[in-house]
Scaffold this motif. Structure first.
Motif: not given
Length: 936
Positions: A444, A448, A451, A482, A486, A490, A532, A535
């Protein structure tokens, strides 16, 4: 216990109908706690207000009704219930205003009309009764009376709250503030805060704010009496209203200490104020301490960050003193980094809100931008590097995770610094390695970080090479929604950063619709946390570049509603993502026009020529705009504009302005946009932000101003704020449509009041409007002339025509002889007003051009009755101004024209024309220049 707020509402309704108000109250209260839907929340507050009315708890009824009105200002039931409650509380004037709004919304409702009559009579009766007792309502006696009520523990609770609220008003008046201060009022207000009654606490804090405003001595005394520790403790509570009120108090005190308050009260008290730097540093240190304290609520932490954001960096970079920023960097940079390094999913995390870490990143960026030289920036970087290194521990993965999260947080702040931190030894490799970890929390945080790192172009190649495969694997294998969301974002972002759709194309193999559908599914899933789901919006902000995706998205009403609800929460990232998605859906982004010759050349050389997607054509764009308007996009945008400046970036403002301009394209939709708050929301967008954003917002305002009633579109003083954005479009660098619609808007405004005309003149628009009167473009020339026709009613404008050394009058006279009828009508109207108001201009008109008489004669004989009437009015003004001038006109062919028109038979449509011609002849007879027919 039920957990469905809708069921609880229905249950409450049944209890209410059965007159069991206590149980109904419990059901509505429980529903309010569980509910997240704003529209339903308004209904629940409104219903609970009805319960409180039945229980005769009028203060609570008014409070709940106000909360419903805050959500929906046109909620007629809430307005009426608040009116009833306020009437019972004795606030007749406020009750009357609410009843008046109800009667405006439903004019035929006899109940509202009866209430208005009753309240009006009661108010008049009270005014008459008080006439002989005004002395009792002097400031001193009012303060004394309130003190007595508040000091008496046995006094009615409602009376105490009313007295406390009245103190707020008194605290804002200098005489009242001083009276409270000198009569041990601060101690009393402190006792109110210690009662732990939210209503009394709010009243006390707001009174203190009023007392501090613009008075440095009093603000300093109150700061020391209350103590900064106590103020910060109150701001730390988990109550949004109280936390915000205390934040405003501390901001007011800070303004006074910085000398930014309105220093209107000078005297011997000022001599008591010593150097304020010590107090300011004390406040800054306590705010920094709040950032890392576990006792502070998430809201309290946000307030501390907002105060630091607002007061530490310089407002103007021309000011060389950046000592406040240097002090914070030396004493608190590590504390800010600790906040950005928090991982909400871990048990040791500080209490945070959705905005806390982003606001901390904004503060990092502002502090970095406030530095003046390389040594200062190097010191900043070294502190960050040292802190990150202290967190990297191969033996402690949790600690290392915090290091990655800090880098991720800095990447959202200062651009250059984020790039340098990515270059630290092992940082990039550590981020990629964590993606392959078995622990979901590692994945997680790492995803992030990847990204955010992908936006730094110098590092994007490395990430594309190493990260795409990992993200694809994570997306396919993980069951954690979650992480899956992401990973998808990404891939989208990596493709964007590389200047290609490489990541997305490699993964999706062209199936962007499938991925967008999954994003919409996540967006609508309320069981997933908002952090979440945002995103999913970011994913859509990339995917909606595809025409098929954007078309499907606007057809999905639940997904649009879910996105708008998230936007209203005003999170920085969500605002930008929502605005980006809406720009894509409305096609309001800039596009390059393809040169036909180059297209043919590319085809000849067998190169790929991009073609417009069928769903990007105008018809489809119009349909999408209509769908967005129906779904409530304007209210969402209006909420986004109200977000704190730390959250609403200039880039987001520009995107919102682009969307508004696209929404305003169809004149039929502009009334809806105004009704939902679009006009009000556009004003700050036209004043602050990027140059492009301000132009787009100003153009949208011009479109609204051109066809709307200014009193409705921009009520009260707001209309004066719109003038400057409209004037800014009267620029040769703007395109013709922007010039034209700005002129239409100014024409509309200048026809409303002299105050508005004066505002247009003060904004120096006159010269630009005159320039457009020379334009070759017919519509621009017409719009400018019509605007001038309205402006010449103003005396200041008239004086500019009278002044020597200008050709303004000549221009207007010549325009009266144009072939374009609309230009003629406007110019003749202006000339009629000028010659009626200024006699000097009558003689001047005969000197500016030799064609003046011929033009006037043509006007007086024109087939267009409106134009003919204006020509005859001008002739009457010239005749009335001077006998010699009248003689000159009588000796010309104009006399025959006047005689011909004056002799015509009476006709309803021509009566006003015939009357003016006869008035001209009568005036000439008064001068004895002509004789009546009987004497001839």
């Amino acid at each position: 216990q039920m957990e469905d707020p809708i069921q609880l509402k229905e249950e409450g309704n049944k209890y209410f109908q059965a007159s069991d108000y206590e149980k109904a109250l419990q059901s509505y209260t429980q529903a309010i706690k569980l509910n997240k839907d704003k529209a339903l929340q308004a209904v629940l507050y409104r219903n609970r207000a009805a319960c409180f009315l039945k229980k005769e708890e009028y203060a609570k009824a008014a409070s709940d009704a106000s909360r419903a009105i805050d959500i929906n200002a046109l909620d007629i039931k809430a307005l009426y219930r608040r009116s009833q409650a306020l009437e019972k509380l004795g606030k007749l004037d406020q009750a009357f205003k609410d009843a008046q709004k109800c009667a405006t919304l439903e004019p035929r409702n006899k109940n509202f009309q009866e209430t208005l009559r009753r309240l009006g009579a009661n108010i008049q009766e009270r005014v008459n009764a008080r006439g002989t007792l005004r002395i009792q309502f002097s400031t001193d006696s009012r303060v004394q009376k309130m003190f007595e009520i508040l000091l008496d523990e046995n006094s009615d609770k409602e009376k105490r709250e009313k007295a406390a609220n009245n103190l707020i008003v008194l605290g804002r008046e200098e005489a009242g503030a001083e009276r409270i201060f000198r009569n041990n009022g601060v101690n009393l207000l402190l006792q109110l805060i210690e009662t732990k009654n939210p209503e009394l606490i709010l009243a006390a804090v707001r009174t203190l704010s009023g007392m501090c405003t613009g008075h440095k001595a009093r603000a300093t005394a109150i700061l020391h009496y209350l103590g900064i520790d106590s103020i910060c403790m109150w701001m730390s509570v988990d109550n949004e209203e109280i936390s915000l009120a205390v934040c405003n108090l501390l901001q007011t005190i800070t303004d006074c200490l910085l000398g930014q308050g309105k220093e209107e009260h000078h005297g011997k008290e000022e001599a008591l104020v010593l150097d304020t730097k010590k107090d300011l540093r004390m406040i800054t240190m306590r705010l920094l301490d709040m950032l890392v304290s576990k006792k502070v609520s998430g809201q309290g932490r946000d307030r501390a960050l907002n105060l630091l954001n607002k007061n530490i960096p310089r407002k103007d970079l021309k000011d060389h003193d950046n000592s406040r920023s240097i002090f914070v960097i030396d004493n608190g940079l590590k504390k800010i980094l600790k906040v950005v390094g928090q991982i909400p999913e871990m048990p040791d995390c500080l209490p945070l809100t959705e905005n806390t870490q982003l606001t901390a990143s904004v503060l990092l960026n502002k502090l970095y931008d406030d530095l003046r030289c390389d040594p200062e920036r190097d010191n900043y970087r070294l502190i960050c590097e040292e802190y990150i290194k202290s967190k990297i521990d191969p033996q402690d993965m949790d600690k290392t995770l915090h290091a990655v999260q800090i880098v991720s947080g800095v990447l959202q702040g200062p651009f250059d610094l984020g790039n340098k931190l990515l270059g630290m030894k092992g940082v990039m490799e550590m981020m990629v390695a964590l993606c392959g970890s078995e622990r979901e929390i590692d994945q997680l945080v790492a995803v992030e970080a990847l990204i955010h790192a992908s936006t730094k172009l110098s590092r994007a190649t490395f990430i594309i090479t190493n990260g795409v495969t990992l993200l694809k694997e994570i997306y396919k294998k993980t069951k954690n929604e979650k992480i899956k969301i992401r990973a998808l974002v990404g891939l989208c972002k990596l493709g964007s950063a590389g200047g290609t759709d490489y990541g997305l194309r490699q993964f999706a193999e062209g199936s962007t619709e499938k991925l967008a559908k999954q994003c919409r599914k996540w967006l609508c899933n309320t069981s997933i946390d908002a952090r979440t789901r945002k995103w999913a919006v970011e994913g859509l902000s990339y995917l909606t570049l595809d025409a098929d995706v954007k078309d499907d998205f606007v057809e999905d009403e639940p997904a649009l509603k879910a996105m708008f609800d998230l936007a209203k929460a005003s999170n920085k990232t969500i605002l930008y993502s929502v605005a980006s998605a809406l720009v894509n859906c409305t096609n309001s982004y800039d596009t390059k026009e393809l040169v036909p010759e180059l297209v043919q050349l590319a085809k000849f050389s067998k190169q790929h020529v991009p073609e417009e997607h069928p769903k990007d054509k105008k018809d489809f764009v119009v349909k999408r705009v209509k769908r967005l308007l129906k779904a409530g996009v304007v209210s969402a945008l209006a909420c986004m504009v109200k977000a704190d400046s730390a959250i609403l970036t200039d880039q987001s403002k520009e995107l919102i302005a682009r969307v508004f301009l696209a929404l305003c394209e169809d004149p039929k939709d502009r009334g809806t946009i105004v009704a939902q708050g679009g006009g009000k929301a556009l004003i700050p967008l036209a004043v602050e932000g990027t140059d492009v954003g301000k132009i787009k917002a100003s153009h949208a305002l011009a479109k609204i101003a051109a066809i709307s009633n200014p009193d409705i579109a921009f009520p009260g003083e707001r209309v004066y704020e719109v003038v400057r954005p409209l004037v800014s479009l009267l620029n040769t660098e703007r395109d013709g449509l922007q010039n034209y619609e700005a002129l239409l808007g100014l024409t509309n405004f200048s026809g409303r009041s002299d105050k508005l005309r004066l505002k247009i003149v003060k904004e120096k628009a006159l010269a630009d409007i005159e320039n457009y009167m020379f334009e070759n473009h017919d519509q621009l020339r017409q719009a400018a002339t019509e605007c001038m026709c309205n402006l010449v009613v103003n005396k200041e404008v008239q004086e500019r025509f009278v002044a020597d050394g200008n050709d303004r009058l000549k221009l207007v006279v010549l325009l009266c002889g144009e072939d374009d009828e609309k230009v003629q009508i406007a110019a003749a109207g202006a000339l009629a007003v000028l010659t009626a108001a200024q006699k000097k201009l009558c003689s001047k008109m005969t000197q500016v051009t030799t064609q003046w008489l011929e033009i006037l004669q043509r006007l007086c004989l024109h087939d267009n009755m409106e134009l003919q009437h204006r020509g005859l009015v001008i002739a009457f003004n010239l005749i009335s101004a001077d006998k010699e001038l009248a003689k000159k006109l009588v000796e010309s062919e104009l006399l025959e024209i006047l005689t011909y028109v004056g002799k015509q038979e009476q006709h309803p449509k021509k009566q006003h024309i015939i009357s003016v011609a006869r008035d001209c002849l009568t005036k000439c007879m008064d001068y004895e220049l002509i004789k009546p027919l009987s004497q001839a």
